[in-house]
Scaffold this active site. Structure first.
Site, short mmCIF file in Angstrom:
data_model
loop_
_atom_site.label_atom_id
_atom_site.label_comp_id
_atom_site.label_asym_id
_atom_site.label_seq_id
_atom_site.Cartn_x
_atom_site.Cartn_y
_atom_site.Cartn_z
CG HIS A 150 -1.96 -1.18 1.20
ND1 HIS A 150 -2.79 -1.25 2.25
CD2 HIS A 150 -2.13 -2.01 0.28
CE1 HIS A 150 -3.42 -2.51 1.89
NE2 HIS A 150 -3.31 -2.87 0.75
CG PHE A 163 0.77 -10.36 4.30
CD1 PHE A 163 1.10 -10.68 5.60
CD2 PHE A 163 0.73 -11.22 3.38
CE1 PHE A 163 0.91 -12.05 5.82
CE2 PHE A 163 0.33 -12.56 3.68
CZ PHE A 163 0.40 -12.94 5.13
CB CYS A 164 0.24 -3.27 4.08
SG CYS A 164 -0.23 -2.89 5.76
CB ALA A 165 0.34 -6.46 -0.42
#
Ligand code: PLP
Length: 459
Positions: A147, A388-390
Site C-alpha cells: 500500500h 500484509f498491507c498488499a
C-alpha cells in the site's frame, strides 16, 4: 472493551504429514560481530514452558544488529543539537549525522548528484516523492505493490499483477508506449514482494524505462535487507527503504535519488532547517536545496546514525555469504512446507523464481489468524497473518490458491538471526497444526486471535 468470540477448536480430521528428510547443514558466513542480531528473550507458551523465540517476522521489522545498537550507545553520551549548535559536541553530532548520510550513499552506490534524504520510513519516502513530482507526472505501478507504493500517488496507472518477470517488463513497456514522452513518467516498483518474497526484474524495467525517458523509483523496503542495492548499476532514479527492516529500528528511513525534482519541489515539511532565509512577508521564504530542503525540524540523529552503521557493516564483502545462507534457509523452509499435506504456498511467478527469504502460505481448513496465534502460544514462533498491507495482491493469490481458507494468509520471513533449527521448528509446528489442529481453543480478543483463558499474561 474486549470482544471474545469462539471461532476455532482443534480439528482431528486434517490431513496427514509427509515428513521431510534431514537437510544439509548451512555454511556459516564469516563472523562479523557488527551483524549479529541482539538476542531476544525466551517467550512463554500456554503450557507454562519458556522457549527461544523463533522470529519469522523479519519482513515486518527486523531486530537490531550490534552495529546499530553500538552506534546509538556510543553517540548517546555526546548527543546534542545538530547543524545549528556552536558547541563542540554539536559539531561532533553534526559530523556523525552527515557521516551516516555518506554511509547510506555508499551502501546504495549513489551517483555524485543524488540526494540522500532521511525520513521516518519507506511510507514517508514515497509520500515525499509523491509531493515532489513535477506537475502532470504520470505514475505507473503494479497492483501487486505494498500500500505504501499504491496509495501516495495521485491517480496512478495500476497495471495488472504480473504472472512472470517477463510479463512485468512487457506490461511496463506497453504502458510506456501509450504514455509517450509528453509528460514526465515515474515507474514505481518493488524490488521484492512483501507477500511472496519474489524478486521483480528491476534492471530490465530500468532499461525499458530509459528507452521512453521515464524514471524509476525502487521500493527497496524488502530488497535492501536481503540483497545489495546499487542505484547506479541498476539504473534506478530513486530508492526508498526503512531502517527498521534493515536491522536499525530507531525510526529512520531513506529516500535517495536524483536531486532535480527534489530541489524544485515544495519542501516535504515547512519549518526550521529547510529554510535558507525567511523575510518579513509570509511569502518571502528562500528554501534550501539538497536533503535539508525536505528535512525540516530537528532530525532523528540517533536513527540516522544507527542506519548508517548498519549500511557500513553490510558492505560489498559480506553479501555473498549472507545471500548464500539466506537462500539455504529459504530453500529449507520452502521444501519443508511443500512436504506438508494441506499447506498451499502463495506465489506470483512459477516455482523456482528468484526470491528473498519470505514465504506466504495457507493451511487448508485452518483460519490463518488461529494458526498464527497457535504458532506463538504453543510453539514460541512469530509469523504474520492477514493481507500484509498488499490487499489486492494477497486477495488475488488466495483466490488463485483455491485452498479452503478464510481470506487471510500466513507469512514467514527469515533474516540474520534465523537458524536452521528455527526453520525446522516452524516446519514441524505447521505440520502438527495441519495434521491435528491447535491444541487449545482460540477466540478473537480485541481483533486478534488468542488462546481462550490465555495463562501467559501472568508468567
Ligand atoms: N514497501 C514494502 C515492499 C514493504 O514491505 C513495506 C512494509 O512492510 C513498506 C513499503 C512500508 O514500510 P514502512 O512501514 O517501514 O513505511
Amino acid at each position: 472493551m474486549s470482544t471474545s468470540t469462539l471461532i476455532n477448536r482443534p480439528n482431528p480430521t486434517l490431513p496427514v504429514v509427509r515428513r521431510e528428510a534431514a537437510l544439509a547443514p548451512l555454511r556459516r558466513p564469516r563472523r562479523d560481530r557488527r551483524l549479529e542480531v541482539i538476542e531476544a528473550p525466551d517467550v512463554p507458551l500456554v503450557d507454562g514452558r519458556r522457549v527461544r523465540y523463533a522470529n519469522f517476522d523479519y519482513a515486518a521489522s527486523a531486530p537490531a544488529v550490534r552495529a546499530a545498537a553500538d552506534a546509538v550507545a556510543e553517540l548517546l553520551p555526546r548527543y546534542t543539537a545538530v547543524h545549528r549548535g556552536a558547541g563542540w559536541l554539536s559539531r561532533e553530532c553534526t559530523r556523525s549525522y552527515e557521516r551516516a548520510r555518506a554511509q547510506v550513499a555508499r551502501f546504495l552506490g549513489c551517483r555524485p548528484d543524488d540526494h540522500v534524504v532521511f525520513t521516518r520510513h519507506t511510507t514517508e519516502s514515497m509520500n515525499l516523492l509523491a509531493g515532489a513530482l513535477p506537475e502532470g507526472t504520470r505514475v505507473v505501478v503494479f497492483d501487486s505493490e505494498h500500500h505504501a507504493n499504491l496509495l501516495p500517488w495521485r491517480e496512478p496507472i495500476r497495471l495488472p499483477i504480473p504472472d512472470s518477470p517477463a510479463t512485468a517488463v512487457r506490461s511496463i513497456v506497453a504502458a510506456l508506449e501509450v504514455l509517450g514522452r509528453d509528460k514526465p513518467v515515474l515507474v514505481a516498483i518493488t524490488g521484492a514482494s512483501n507477500v511472496t518474497g519474489e524478486l521483480f526484474p528491476v534492471a530490465e524495467i530500468c532499461v525499458a524505462a530509459r528507452r521512453f525517458g521515464a524514471r524509476v523509483l525502487l521500493d527497496a523496503a524488502q530488497l535492501a535487507p536481503h540483497r545489495p542495492v546499487d542505484i547506479a548499476a541498476l539504473g534506478v532514479d530513486y530508492v526508498a527503504f526503512s531502517g527498521h527492516k534493515l536491522y536499525a529500528p530507531f525510526g529512520a528511513g531513506v529516500l535517495a535519488g536524483r536531486g532535480d525534482w527534489l530541489d524544485a519541489a515544495a519542501p516535504h515539511l515547512s519549518g526550521g532547517g529547510a529554510t535558507a532565509e525567511v523575510g518579513d512577508a509570509t511569502c518571502d521564504i528562500a528554501w534550501k536545496r539538497g536533503p535539508a530542503r525536505h528535512e525540516a525540524g530537528s532530525p532523528n540523529v540517533l536513527g540516522a546514525v544507527a542506519l548508517g552503521a548498519v549500511c557500513e557493516a553490510l558492505n560489498g564483502e559480506v553479501w555473498e555469504a549472507l545471500v548464500a545462507r539466506e537462500e539455504a534457509l529459504r530453500e529449507r523452509l520452502a521444501r519443508g512446507l511443500a512436504g506438508i499435506d494441506g499447506v498451499a504456498r502463495l506465489r506470483l511467478f512459477s516455482p523456482g523464481a528468484a526470491s528473498v527469504g519470505t514465504v506466504a502460505f495457507v493451511i487448508e481448513g485452518l483460519n490463518s489468524g488461529v494458526a498464527a496465534a497457535a504458532l506463538s502460544a504453543e510453539y514460541g514462533i512469530g509469523v504474520r497473518d492477514g493481507l500484509f498491507c498488499a490487499h489486492p495482491l494477497t486477495r488475488r493469490l488466495l483466490l488463485d490458491s483455491r485452498a479452503n481458507v478464510d481470506g487471510q494468509a500466513l507469512r514467514a520471513s527469515v533474516g540474520l538471526g534465523t537458524t536452521t533449527a528455527d526453520v525446522d521448528r516452524l516446519v514441524e509446528a505447521v505440520a502438527r497444526l495441519a495434521a491435528d489442529g491447535p491444541a487449545v481453543e482460540y477466540a478473537v480478543v480485541d481483533g486478534r486471535h488468542a488462546p481462550v483463558d490465555d495463562p501467559r499474561e501472568s508468567y
